[in-house]
Write a protein that holds these residues in place. Structure first.
Motif, PDB file in Angstrom:
ATOM      1  N   ASP A  85      -3.301 -22.142   7.047  1.00 31.46           N
ATOM      2  CA  ASP A  85      -2.155 -21.266   6.840  1.00 31.46           C
ATOM      3  C   ASP A  85      -1.068 -20.858   7.957  1.00 31.46           C
ATOM      4  N   GLU A  86      -1.658 -20.322   8.918  1.00 34.68           N
ATOM      5  CA  GLU A  86      -1.119 -19.651  10.113  1.00 34.68           C
ATOM      6  C   GLU A  86      -0.680 -20.829  10.903  1.00 34.68           C
ATOM      7  N   CYS A  87      -1.574 -21.708  11.266  1.00 33.25           N
ATOM      8  CA  CYS A  87      -1.431 -22.627  12.089  1.00 33.25           C
ATOM      9  C   CYS A  87      -0.722 -23.962  11.718  1.00 33.25           C
ATOM     10  N   GLY A  88      -1.107 -24.152  10.360  1.00 33.97           N
ATOM     11  CA  GLY A  88      -0.511 -25.497   9.597  1.00 33.97           C
ATOM     12  C   GLY A  88      -1.333 -26.656   9.998  1.00 33.97           C
ATOM     13  N   GLU A  89      -2.636 -26.512  10.422  1.00 32.82           N
ATOM     14  CA  GLU A  89      -3.630 -27.490  10.991  1.00 32.82           C
ATOM     15  C   GLU A  89      -4.210 -28.045   9.609  1.00 32.82           C
ATOM     16  N   ASP A  90      -4.579 -29.500   9.818  1.00 31.47           N
ATOM     17  CA  ASP A  90      -5.445 -30.114   8.772  1.00 31.47           C
ATOM     18  C   ASP A  90      -6.814 -29.737   8.975  1.00 31.47           C
ATOM     19  N   VAL A  91      -7.583 -29.018   7.986  1.00 28.65           N
ATOM     20  CA  VAL A  91      -9.056 -28.410   8.272  1.00 28.65           C
ATOM     21  C   VAL A  91     -10.049 -29.551   7.706  1.00 28.65           C
ATOM     22  N   ALA A  92      -9.551 -30.471   7.473  1.00 29.50           N
ATOM     23  CA  ALA A  92     -10.400 -31.672   6.574  1.00 29.50           C
ATOM     24  C   ALA A  92     -11.736 -31.951   7.626  1.00 29.50           C
ATOM     25  N   VAL A  93     -11.447 -31.911   8.778  1.00 30.48           N
ATOM     26  CA  VAL A  93     -12.481 -32.256   9.771  1.00 30.48           C
ATOM     27  C   VAL A  93     -13.398 -31.361   9.648  1.00 30.48           C
ATOM     28  N   TYR A  94     -13.291 -30.197   9.085  1.00 34.76           N
ATOM     29  CA  TYR A  94     -14.378 -29.059   9.319  1.00 34.76           C
ATOM     30  C   TYR A  94     -15.174 -29.015   7.898  1.00 34.76           C
TER      31      TYR A  94
END
Length: 95
Positions: A85-94
């Motif tokens: 939400d804040e960094c706009g990163e794709d967290v699918a790797v986690y």
């Protein structure tokens, strides 16, 4: 219920640690990445030890042995939400 049982139920010795873990806020991407890497996405290590096809021992999932499991998983979720939400990163790797 015995007196000792009631005392133990009324005095959660881990309450301060639970409160501390629940109160942690994530505002640092490096910390969020560290938490997402360090805390597994699934409950690890459940195993059956077998010899010659017969189950000798069942090792329960580690989450059932950790009295702080819910707080640790919530902390990981907070880190994932911060990164997404804040960094706009794709967290699918986690996941």
């Amino acid at each position: 219920m015995t007196c000792l049982t009631q005392i133990l139920l009324n005095h959660d010795l881990l309450y301060p640690v639970r409160e501390w873990l629940e109160g942690i806020e994530i505002h640092n991407p490096k910390l969020a990445h560290f938490l997402c890497k360090a805390i597994p996405a699934q409950c690890p290590f459940e195993r059956d030890i077998k010899i010659f096809g017969r189950k000798l021992v069942h090792i329960p999932p580690m989450c059932k042995l950790n009295p702080l499991y819910e707080q640790v998983v919530t902390l990981r979720f907070k880190a994932l939400c911060f990164l997404a939400d804040e960094c706009g990163e794709d967290v699918a790797v986690y996941c």
